[in-house]
Design a protein around this motif. Structure first.
Motif, short mmCIF file in Angstrom:
data_model
loop_
_atom_site.label_atom_id
_atom_site.label_comp_id
_atom_site.label_asym_id
_atom_site.label_seq_id
_atom_site.Cartn_x
_atom_site.Cartn_y
_atom_site.Cartn_z
N CYS A 1 -37.49 -66.32 -13.48
CA CYS A 1 -37.79 -65.11 -14.26
C CYS A 1 -37.78 -65.45 -15.74
O CYS A 1 -36.84 -66.08 -16.23
CB CYS A 1 -36.76 -64.02 -13.97
N ILE A 2 -38.82 -65.01 -16.43
CA ILE A 2 -38.94 -65.23 -17.87
C ILE A 2 -39.13 -63.87 -18.54
O ILE A 2 -40.08 -63.15 -18.23
CB ILE A 2 -40.13 -66.15 -18.21
N GLU A 3 -38.21 -63.52 -19.44
CA GLU A 3 -38.31 -62.26 -20.16
C GLU A 3 -39.04 -62.47 -21.47
O GLU A 3 -38.70 -63.36 -22.24
CB GLU A 3 -36.91 -61.71 -20.44
N GLY A 4 -40.06 -61.65 -21.71
CA GLY A 4 -40.76 -61.74 -22.97
C GLY A 4 -42.16 -61.17 -22.88
O GLY A 4 -42.58 -60.64 -21.85
N LEU B 1 -33.61 -56.43 -11.43
CA LEU B 1 -33.92 -55.76 -10.17
C LEU B 1 -34.82 -56.65 -9.31
O LEU B 1 -34.65 -56.73 -8.09
CB LEU B 1 -34.57 -54.40 -10.42
N LEU B 2 -35.75 -57.37 -9.93
CA LEU B 2 -36.58 -58.32 -9.21
C LEU B 2 -35.70 -59.35 -8.49
O LEU B 2 -35.88 -59.62 -7.30
CB LEU B 2 -37.54 -59.02 -10.17
N GLU B 3 -34.73 -59.90 -9.21
CA GLU B 3 -33.83 -60.89 -8.61
C GLU B 3 -33.03 -60.29 -7.46
O GLU B 3 -32.81 -60.95 -6.43
CB GLU B 3 -32.92 -61.49 -9.67
N ARG B 4 -32.60 -59.04 -7.59
CA ARG B 4 -31.89 -58.37 -6.49
C ARG B 4 -32.81 -58.18 -5.29
O ARG B 4 -32.39 -58.34 -4.13
CB ARG B 4 -31.31 -57.02 -6.94
N ASN B 5 -34.09 -57.85 -5.54
CA ASN B 5 -35.03 -57.67 -4.45
C ASN B 5 -35.31 -58.99 -3.72
O ASN B 5 -35.45 -59.01 -2.50
CB ASN B 5 -36.33 -57.03 -4.95
N VAL B 6 -35.36 -60.08 -4.47
CA VAL B 6 -35.53 -61.40 -3.84
C VAL B 6 -34.33 -61.69 -2.95
O VAL B 6 -34.47 -62.07 -1.78
CB VAL B 6 -35.71 -62.50 -4.92
N ALA B 7 -33.12 -61.49 -3.48
CA ALA B 7 -31.90 -61.77 -2.73
C ALA B 7 -31.77 -60.83 -1.52
O ALA B 7 -31.33 -61.26 -0.45
CB ALA B 7 -30.68 -61.62 -3.64
N LEU B 8 -32.17 -59.58 -1.68
CA LEU B 8 -32.10 -58.60 -0.60
C LEU B 8 -32.86 -59.08 0.63
O LEU B 8 -32.49 -58.78 1.76
CB LEU B 8 -32.68 -57.27 -1.11
N MET C 1 -38.00 -55.54 2.06
CA MET C 1 -37.18 -54.48 1.48
C MET C 1 -37.20 -54.56 -0.05
O MET C 1 -37.16 -55.65 -0.62
CB MET C 1 -35.74 -54.57 1.97
N PHE C 2 -37.19 -53.37 -0.67
CA PHE C 2 -37.15 -53.28 -2.13
C PHE C 2 -36.18 -52.18 -2.54
O PHE C 2 -36.14 -51.12 -1.91
CB PHE C 2 -38.52 -52.94 -2.71
N GLU C 3 -35.46 -52.45 -3.59
CA GLU C 3 -34.64 -51.43 -4.24
C GLU C 3 -35.52 -50.81 -5.31
O GLU C 3 -36.11 -51.52 -6.13
CB GLU C 3 -33.42 -52.10 -4.87
N VAL C 4 -35.64 -49.48 -5.28
CA VAL C 4 -36.49 -48.77 -6.23
C VAL C 4 -35.63 -47.80 -7.03
O VAL C 4 -34.82 -47.07 -6.47
CB VAL C 4 -37.62 -48.00 -5.49
N ASP C 5 -35.81 -47.78 -8.35
CA ASP C 5 -35.05 -46.91 -9.23
C ASP C 5 -35.96 -45.78 -9.71
O ASP C 5 -36.64 -45.90 -10.73
CB ASP C 5 -34.50 -47.71 -10.40
N ALA D 1 -44.08 -60.80 -6.66
CA ALA D 1 -43.26 -62.02 -6.58
C ALA D 1 -42.54 -62.11 -5.24
O ALA D 1 -42.52 -63.18 -4.61
CB ALA D 1 -42.25 -62.04 -7.73
N VAL D 2 -41.95 -61.01 -4.79
CA VAL D 2 -41.24 -61.01 -3.51
C VAL D 2 -42.22 -61.27 -2.37
O VAL D 2 -41.94 -62.05 -1.46
CB VAL D 2 -40.46 -59.69 -3.31
N ASN D 3 -43.39 -60.65 -2.42
CA ASN D 3 -44.38 -60.87 -1.37
C ASN D 3 -44.90 -62.30 -1.38
O ASN D 3 -45.16 -62.87 -0.32
CB ASN D 3 -45.52 -59.86 -1.48
N ALA D 4 -45.04 -62.91 -2.56
CA ALA D 4 -45.45 -64.31 -2.63
C ALA D 4 -44.40 -65.19 -1.95
O ALA D 4 -44.73 -66.08 -1.15
CB ALA D 4 -45.66 -64.74 -4.07
N ARG D 5 -43.12 -64.94 -2.25
CA ARG D 5 -42.04 -65.71 -1.60
C ARG D 5 -42.03 -65.47 -0.09
O ARG D 5 -41.87 -66.39 0.69
CB ARG D 5 -40.69 -65.36 -2.21
N ALA D 6 -42.22 -64.20 0.31
CA ALA D 6 -42.25 -63.87 1.74
C ALA D 6 -43.42 -64.55 2.44
O ALA D 6 -43.35 -64.83 3.64
CB ALA D 6 -42.31 -62.36 1.93
#
Length: 186
Positions: A161-164, A146-153, A79-83, A123-128
């Motif tokens: 996660c690294i921002e930059g 949103l990535l972190e929410r998708n992982v938790a979902l 599952m993914f949340e998409v904006d 990232a989510v698919n790698a974890r899955a």
């Protein structure tokens, strides 16, 4: 050329990125409504290239009702949340579905680096797929949230996660002698 149409169930997202495509905007919208019959046709014609064509970006509802926010998408059991209204391009890079599934199949017990991670499709698919560790880099803090929410979902282990700027961070990771089994540049 210059036309991308992504379908999320009853919602279709249209992106036009050339003067030629924009000239046919209404005809394209009418054709999508006639053939696909979505509840929502949302436009995300805001690519930087439009300015080079002398055109103004256009984002908003073209036909139907506003898309759900957030929109939930099931892709191969994940599952993914998409904006759609505020995300990048058409929301989720649907053309990368097969590649994301391939990463899932390769990721077991690997340390994975996902560059330009956006909202976490790879990232989510790698974890899955059983990745031992996943590091995601993106320049957008909101995308990483949103990535972190998708992982938790999906009830998956956390992703680092690294921002930059990806290129600067890759040099830094190299200097730290960090190694990865699988690197995704999406």
């Amino acid at each position: 050329p210059g036309v991308v149409i992504d379908r999320y169930g009853e919602t279709v997202v249209l992106q036009l990125s050339s003067a030629g495509a924009m000239r046919w905007r209404e005809a394209i919208a009418d054709a999508v409504m006639a053939v696909v019959k979505p509840v929502t046709l949302f436009e995300r014609s805001d690519a930087d290239v439009l300015v080079l064509e002398g055109l103004q970006p256009s984002v908003g509802l073209l036909r139907g009702i506003a898309p759900p926010s957030p929109m939930m998408v099931n892709e191969s059991g994940v599952m993914f949340e998409v904006d759609v209204p505020h995300g990048h391009k058409t929301g989720f890079y649907l053309d990368q579905r097969a590649n994301r599934l391939r990463v899932r199949g390769l990721a077991a017990k690997c340390e994975v680096l996902d560059c330009f991670a956006y909202t976490g499709g790879f990232a989510v698919n790698a974890r899955a797929g059983g990745a031992a560790k996943v590091t995601a880099i993106d320049s957008s803090g909101p995308a990483l949230e949103l990535l972190e929410r998708n992982v938790a979902l999906n009830g998956l282990p956390a992703v680092e996660c690294i921002e930059g700027d990806v290129f600067q961070l890759l040099r830094k990771l190299r200097d730290q002698a960090r190694s990865f089994d699988l690197i995704v540049l999406d």
